[in-house]
Design a protein around this motif. Structure first.
Motif, PDB file in Angstrom:
ATOM      1  N   LEU A  29       0.815  -1.220   0.000  1.00 51.62           N
ATOM      2  CA  LEU A  29       0.000   0.000   0.000  1.00 51.62           C
ATOM      3  C   LEU A  29       0.848   1.268   0.000  1.00 51.62           C
ATOM      4  N   HIS A  30       2.116   1.119  -0.252  1.00 55.31           N
ATOM      5  CA  HIS A  30       3.011   2.275  -0.248  1.00 55.31           C
ATOM      6  C   HIS A  30       2.663   3.270  -1.359  1.00 55.31           C
ATOM      7  N   GLY A  31       2.267   2.763  -2.512  1.00 57.25           N
ATOM      8  CA  GLY A  31       1.938   3.642  -3.638  1.00 57.25           C
ATOM      9  C   GLY A  31       0.449   3.928  -3.711  1.00 57.25           C
ATOM     10  N   ASP A  32       0.066   4.703  -4.702  1.00 58.26           N
ATOM     11  CA  ASP A  32      -1.338   5.054  -4.924  1.00 58.26           C
ATOM     12  C   ASP A  32      -1.989   3.950  -5.756  1.00 58.26           C
ATOM     13  N   LEU A  33      -2.885   3.199  -5.148  1.00 60.52           N
ATOM     14  CA  LEU A  33      -3.530   2.065  -5.811  1.00 60.52           C
ATOM     15  C   LEU A  33      -4.962   2.370  -6.243  1.00 60.52           C
ATOM     16  N   ARG A  34      -5.373   3.620  -6.177  1.00 59.85           N
ATOM     17  CA  ARG A  34      -6.762   3.938  -6.495  1.00 59.85           C
ATOM     18  C   ARG A  34      -7.150   3.550  -7.916  1.00 59.85           C
ATOM     19  N   ALA A  35      -6.296   3.794  -8.871  1.00 61.63           N
ATOM     20  CA  ALA A  35      -6.634   3.460 -10.263  1.00 61.63           C
ATOM     21  C   ALA A  35      -6.822   1.950 -10.414  1.00 61.63           C
ATOM     22  N   ALA A  36      -5.962   1.162  -9.789  1.00 56.68           N
ATOM     23  CA  ALA A  36      -6.094  -0.299  -9.855  1.00 56.68           C
ATOM     24  C   ALA A  36      -7.378  -0.743  -9.162  1.00 56.68           C
ATOM     25  N   ARG A  37      -7.695  -0.129  -8.030  1.00 54.28           N
ATOM     26  CA  ARG A  37      -8.931  -0.482  -7.320  1.00 54.28           C
ATOM     27  C   ARG A  37     -10.155  -0.104  -8.157  1.00 54.28           C
ATOM     28  N   ILE A  38     -10.106   1.033  -8.790  1.00 54.02           N
ATOM     29  CA  ILE A  38     -11.222   1.467  -9.653  1.00 54.02           C
ATOM     30  C   ILE A  38     -11.415   0.468 -10.785  1.00 54.02           C
ATOM     31  N   ARG A  39     -10.320   0.005 -11.371  1.00 53.63           N
ATOM     32  CA  ARG A  39     -10.421  -0.973 -12.463  1.00 53.63           C
ATOM     33  C   ARG A  39     -11.085  -2.254 -11.970  1.00 53.63           C
ATOM     34  N   ILE A  40     -10.639  -2.772 -10.845  1.00 53.97           N
ATOM     35  CA  ILE A  40     -11.202  -4.028 -10.322  1.00 53.97           C
ATOM     36  C   ILE A  40     -12.656  -3.833  -9.933  1.00 53.97           C
ATOM     37  N   LEU A  41     -12.960  -2.745  -9.237  1.00 51.24           N
ATOM     38  CA  LEU A  41     -14.352  -2.494  -8.850  1.00 51.24           C
ATOM     39  C   LEU A  41     -15.237  -2.308 -10.085  1.00 51.24           C
ATOM     40  N   SER A  42     -14.705  -1.694 -11.122  1.00 53.38           N
ATOM     41  CA  SER A  42     -15.481  -1.521 -12.359  1.00 53.38           C
ATOM     42  C   SER A  42     -15.780  -2.857 -13.011  1.00 53.38           C
ATOM     43  N   LEU A  43     -14.811  -3.765 -13.016  1.00 54.19           N
ATOM     44  CA  LEU A  43     -15.053  -5.100 -13.561  1.00 54.19           C
ATOM     45  C   LEU A  43     -16.135  -5.820 -12.759  1.00 54.19           C
TER      46      LEU A  43
END
Length: 159
Positions: free
Chosen positions: A113-127
């Protein structure tokens, strides 16, 4: 006469941060909406199926039985799709997903969680949201089909 100033969109990290946070909230809200709709439709299909079960054993015309059976099958298929919408999925995902965190040590979680994972989370939640909406859409189509078949069965019973 002076020309109007050119408006340039702000693509700074602050704007991006805001957009990422807002997109995450939107997708999370969509998932909650599908779960709520599915629960409501599950209750509806359950009530209709329970009502139809009370008719078993009564003599009905063959056409009514055929349309009724097809309607029940369509409702059962819709119920299965609705259950798939509300069924938790705990597999898959990468370091941005909570199922992965459950398998990690505390140190590994901090590192992941050191970096910004929001874009990856948005992608997974969108799927997840798209899959849920597809199941919900198909379930509604099946419910509408079942209602049409049950209407035909009722008309056949009146004739």
């Amino acid at each position: 006469m002076a020309l109007p100033a050119l408006i340039v969109p702000d693509y700074s990290s602050t704007h991006t941060d805001h957009n990422l946070t807002e997109a995450w909230a939107v997708v999370s809200g969509e998932i909650a909406r599908t779960d709520g709709k599915s629960s409501l439709l599950l209750a509806f299909t359950g009530a209709v199926l329970a009502g139809l079960a009370s008719l078993t054993g009564r003599p009905l015309p063959a056409v009514t039985q055929a349309f009724g059976a097809a309607g029940v099958l369509a409702l059962a298929a819709a119920s299965i799709l609705l259950l798939l919408v509300v069924r938790p999925r705990l597999r898959g995902g990468g370091l941005e997903s909570f199922p992965a965190w459950a398998r990690m040590s505390e140190a590994d979680i901090r590192e992941a969680l050191h970096g910004d994972l929001r874009a990856a989370r948005i992608r997974i939640l969108s799927l997840i949201a798209v899959r849920k909406f597809r199941h919900l859409q198909r379930a509604v189509d099946l419910i509408l089909t079942a209602l049409a078949l049950l209407l035909l069965a009722a008309i056949g019973a009146l004739l």
